[in-house]
Write a protein that holds these residues in place. Structure first.
Motif, PDB file in Angstrom:
ATOM      1  N   SER A 124     -37.372 -89.053 -50.732  1.00  0.00           N
ATOM      2  CA  SER A 124     -38.339 -88.502 -50.299  1.00  0.00           C
ATOM      3  C   SER A 124     -38.048 -86.556 -50.289  1.00  0.00           C
ATOM      4  CB  SER A 124     -38.141 -88.947 -48.618  1.00  0.00           C
ATOM      5  OG  SER A 124     -37.547 -88.363 -48.189  1.00  0.00           O
ATOM      6  N   SER A 144     -34.758 -95.714 -50.562  1.00  0.00           N
ATOM      7  CA  SER A 144     -35.965 -95.908 -50.232  1.00  0.00           C
ATOM      8  C   SER A 144     -36.263 -94.557 -48.854  1.00  0.00           C
ATOM      9  CB  SER A 144     -36.697 -97.042 -49.372  1.00  0.00           C
ATOM     10  OG  SER A 144     -35.451 -97.184 -48.822  1.00  0.00           O
ATOM     11  N   SER A 145     -35.032 -94.067 -48.380  1.00  0.00           N
ATOM     12  CA  SER A 145     -35.737 -93.296 -47.467  1.00  0.00           C
ATOM     13  C   SER A 145     -33.635 -92.001 -47.675  1.00  0.00           C
ATOM     14  CB  SER A 145     -34.902 -93.216 -46.630  1.00  0.00           C
ATOM     15  OG  SER A 145     -34.545 -94.276 -45.537  1.00  0.00           O
ATOM     16  N   GLY A 146     -33.594 -90.897 -46.986  1.00  0.00           N
ATOM     17  CA  GLY A 146     -32.005 -90.271 -47.127  1.00  0.00           C
ATOM     18  C   GLY A 146     -31.760 -88.807 -48.403  1.00  0.00           C
ATOM     19  N   ASP A 147     -30.855 -89.462 -48.143  1.00  0.00           N
ATOM     20  CA  ASP A 147     -30.805 -88.320 -49.297  1.00  0.00           C
ATOM     21  C   ASP A 147     -30.677 -88.170 -50.783  1.00  0.00           C
ATOM     22  OD1 ASP A 147     -29.664 -86.008 -51.463  1.00  0.00           O
ATOM     23  OD2 ASP A 147     -28.156 -85.508 -48.598  1.00  0.00           O
TER      24      ASP A 147
END
Length: 234
Positions: A7, A217-220
């Protein structure tokens, strides 16, 4: 169809070493130490089992001891998302001389959704290497990426138009290479060896010293990639 996700986005600018074409397609699990970031050169792809005649599309950049292997499709939106986030990390590590990056263009979306844009764009990226413009043209391809269902990259005129945004790239030699697709056989050979065989299932697929990095799938995403490089010694 594509594995991995990220993301957000990050900057992709920065000076990095020029690269070379490797002598033959390789798998992510096979170390290669024979290619450096000296002047670019083209190699025959006929020396590896299952390889096809033509120029090898593999591009190797950097001289570091930590080996990063990236399989990517220029039509793949997740590839662009991940690229936007990890490219600044790659640029920093390349400038520091701590990594060597091996790029493999994959025509996965062509095979799964139809079209020829992945293959054509991958070929064009390798065509940019002799002019020392692989990295900026790769950036331009991702920046100009159409929707996944739009096969705009199949049109050589579109790829040439994108090249005109990269200073010093567009030339009769480059345009002839885009149209003739001398690297297409190598790209297809890599797809068959890695994806057609089921060894890999999605793009982007990124390996650090032979171990696949799991794209969060998410985060940094950049922090996760930085940690993977640090664990490998980069």
């Amino acid at each position: 169809m594509n594995s991995g996700a990220g993301s957000g986005s990050g900057g992709t600018s920065g000076a990095v070493p020029t690269g070379s074409h490797s002598g033959a397609p390789t798998t992510a699990k096979t170390a290669s130490t024979s290619h450096t970031s000296a002047a670019p050169s083209s190699g025959s792809s006929t020396s590896a089992p299952g390889a096809v005649a033509g120029k090898d599309a593999t591009v190797v950049i950097g001289v570091g001891t930590v080996r990063v292997v990236i399989y990517e499709d220029y039509r793949c939106p997740i590839c662009k998302t991940v690229h936007d986030q990890i490219q600044p990390v790659l640029n920093t590590k390349l400038a520091a001389g701590s990594i060597k990056v091996e790029f493999h263009a994959i025509d996965l979306i062509d095979h799964s959704a139809g079209g020829k844009g992945s293959l054509a764009a991958g070929n064009a990226a390798s065509c940019a290497l002799p002019a020392f413009k692989f990295q900026p043209y790769r950036e331009a391809l991702f920046a100009a990426q159409p929707s996944e269902t739009d096969d705009a990259f199949a049109d050589p005129n579109e790829l040439i138009t994108i090249a005109k945004t990269v200073s010093g790239l567009d030339s009769p030699t480059f345009e002839d290479c885009v149209r003739a697709q001398p690297y297409a056989g190598s790209i297809e050979s890599t797809y068959a060896a890695e994806f057609g065989s089921g060894k890999l299932v999605g793009v982007p697929s990124v390996f650090v010293n032979g171990t696949q990095w799991k794209v969060p799938s998410s985060g940094d995403v950049a922090a996760s990639f930085t940690q993977a490089l640090a664990a490998a010694g980069a």
